[in-house]
Design an enzyme around this catalytic site. Structure first.
Site, PDB file in Angstrom:
ATOM      1  N   GLY A  45       0.835  -1.190   0.000  1.00  0.00           N
ATOM      2  CA  GLY A  45       0.000   0.000   0.000  1.00  0.00           C
ATOM      3  C   GLY A  45       0.869   1.238   0.000  1.00  0.00           C
ATOM      4  O   GLY A  45       2.037   1.183   0.418  1.00  0.00           O
ATOM      5  N   GLN A  50       3.461   9.888   0.817  1.00  0.00           N
ATOM      6  CA  GLN A  50       4.728   9.159   0.943  1.00  0.00           C
ATOM      7  C   GLN A  50       5.657   9.421  -0.247  1.00  0.00           C
ATOM      8  O   GLN A  50       6.857   9.155  -0.162  1.00  0.00           O
ATOM      9  CB  GLN A  50       4.474   7.656   1.085  1.00  0.00           C
ATOM     10  CG  GLN A  50       3.805   7.301   2.412  1.00  0.00           C
ATOM     11  CD  GLN A  50       3.582   5.816   2.525  1.00  0.00           C
ATOM     12  OE1 GLN A  50       2.593   5.292   2.032  1.00  0.00           O
ATOM     13  NE2 GLN A  50       4.511   5.124   3.167  1.00  0.00           N
ATOM     14  N   CYS A  95       5.668  -0.216   7.239  1.00  0.00           N
ATOM     15  CA  CYS A  95       5.386   0.957   6.416  1.00  0.00           C
ATOM     16  C   CYS A  95       6.635   1.311   5.617  1.00  0.00           C
ATOM     17  O   CYS A  95       7.737   1.307   6.172  1.00  0.00           O
ATOM     18  CB  CYS A  95       5.002   2.121   7.331  1.00  0.00           C
ATOM     19  SG  CYS A  95       4.641   3.642   6.456  1.00  0.00           S
ATOM     20  N   LEU A  96       6.468   1.634   4.334  1.00  0.00           N
ATOM     21  CA  LEU A  96       7.619   1.983   3.499  1.00  0.00           C
ATOM     22  C   LEU A  96       8.293   3.270   3.990  1.00  0.00           C
ATOM     23  O   LEU A  96       9.456   3.509   3.670  1.00  0.00           O
ATOM     24  CB  LEU A  96       7.199   2.138   2.030  1.00  0.00           C
ATOM     25  CG  LEU A  96       6.728   0.859   1.327  1.00  0.00           C
ATOM     26  CD1 LEU A  96       6.348   1.162  -0.117  1.00  0.00           C
ATOM     27  CD2 LEU A  96       7.789  -0.230   1.372  1.00  0.00           C
ATOM     28  N   HIS A 137      -4.513   1.944   7.677  1.00  0.00           N
ATOM     29  CA  HIS A 137      -3.119   2.393   7.702  1.00  0.00           C
ATOM     30  C   HIS A 137      -2.899   3.516   6.676  1.00  0.00           C
ATOM     31  O   HIS A 137      -2.318   4.556   6.999  1.00  0.00           O
ATOM     32  CB  HIS A 137      -2.197   1.190   7.414  1.00  0.00           C
ATOM     33  CG  HIS A 137      -0.747   1.530   7.337  1.00  0.00           C
ATOM     34  ND1 HIS A 137       0.179   1.083   8.257  1.00  0.00           N
ATOM     35  CD2 HIS A 137      -0.038   2.283   6.440  1.00  0.00           C
ATOM     36  CE1 HIS A 137       1.378   1.552   7.935  1.00  0.00           C
ATOM     37  NE2 HIS A 137       1.276   2.281   6.832  1.00  0.00           N
ATOM     38  N   GLU A 138      -3.382   3.304   5.447  1.00  0.00           N
ATOM     39  CA  GLU A 138      -3.170   4.299   4.398  1.00  0.00           C
ATOM     40  C   GLU A 138      -3.969   5.580   4.662  1.00  0.00           C
ATOM     41  O   GLU A 138      -3.488   6.688   4.411  1.00  0.00           O
ATOM     42  CB  GLU A 138      -3.510   3.736   3.010  1.00  0.00           C
ATOM     43  CG  GLU A 138      -2.690   2.523   2.580  1.00  0.00           C
ATOM     44  CD  GLU A 138      -1.187   2.689   2.750  1.00  0.00           C
ATOM     45  OE1 GLU A 138      -0.675   3.814   2.668  1.00  0.00           O
ATOM     46  OE2 GLU A 138      -0.520   1.662   2.994  1.00  0.00           O
ATOM     47  N   HIS A 141      -2.169   7.935   6.877  1.00  0.00           N
ATOM     48  CA  HIS A 141      -1.170   8.757   6.173  1.00  0.00           C
ATOM     49  C   HIS A 141      -1.807  10.044   5.642  1.00  0.00           C
ATOM     50  O   HIS A 141      -1.203  11.107   5.694  1.00  0.00           O
ATOM     51  CB  HIS A 141      -0.588   7.996   4.982  1.00  0.00           C
ATOM     52  CG  HIS A 141       0.504   7.037   5.318  1.00  0.00           C
ATOM     53  ND1 HIS A 141       1.689   7.434   5.867  1.00  0.00           N
ATOM     54  CD2 HIS A 141       0.603   5.689   5.165  1.00  0.00           C
ATOM     55  CE1 HIS A 141       2.477   6.373   6.040  1.00  0.00           C
ATOM     56  NE2 HIS A 141       1.834   5.302   5.617  1.00  0.00           N
TER      57      HIS A 141
HETATM   58 CO    CO Z   1       2.545   3.384   5.613  1.00  0.00          CO
END
Ligand code: CO
Length: 171
Positions: A45, A50, A95-96, A137-138, A141
């Site tokens: 995701g 990001q 998370c990236l 989660h997304e 962000h």
């Molecule tokens: Co993330």
């Protein structure tokens, strides 16, 4: 085009993203780039912030039963809103933007979300389990928050200490 993924503690990640107004070529390029970037980094995701774009845009592509990330399952969501949440689950998240770290996070088990697709068509989806986790989660962000903000004070302190050391070792 693969874009750079910004990582914690980059302050941009704290930006509250804004709604997309135009479902145009620029949005489609952003979505295509986000997909390439997510796949390049082996993510499931990604939120636009990001890649430093403060727009309410996210993508999710979970592996299927054969553990394959089928592009047919790709979700592209513009201006998403969670309209219903219930239940509780604990899931190990990563998370990236916080590479190499994962921890158990408590989320709603079941959600209903409304959003627009890349063509501006309104969509509605129900999700549970891992998919519900990914959505929450997304969405976090887009609000300018990271999953590590859900940690207990103790775990957060431990994380900060380890993260500082990791950043220092890298330089
Ligand atoms: Co993330």
């Amino acid at each position: 085009m693969v874009r750079e993924v910004i990582t914690y503690p980059n302050k941009l990640l704290r930006t509250k993203s804004k709604d997309v107004q135009n479902f145009d070529e620029e949005l489609h390029t952003l979505l295509d780039d986000m997909y390439e970037t997510m796949m390049d980094q082996s993510g499931v995701g990604l939120a636009a912030i990001q890649v430093a774009i403060p727009l309410n845009v996210l993508i999710i592509n979970l592996p299927n039963d054969e553990d394959f990330q089928d592009k047919d399952d790709l979700i592209e969501a513009i201006n998403p809103v969670i309209t219903h949440k219930d239940g509780e689950q604990i899931f190990t998240e990563g998370c990236l933007s916080v590479p190499g770290y994962s921890e158990d996070i408590k989320r709603a088990e079941h959600i209903v979300v409304e959003y627009f697709d890349r063509n501006g068509e309104k969509q509605k989806m129900e999700a549970e389990g891992f998919l519900a986790v990914a959505w929450q989660h997304e969405m976090e962000h887009l609000d300018g928050h990271l999953f590590i903000e859900n940690l207990s004070i103790l775990k957060r302190k431990k994380f900060e200490k380890e993260w500082k050391k990791k950043l220092k070792d890298k330089n």
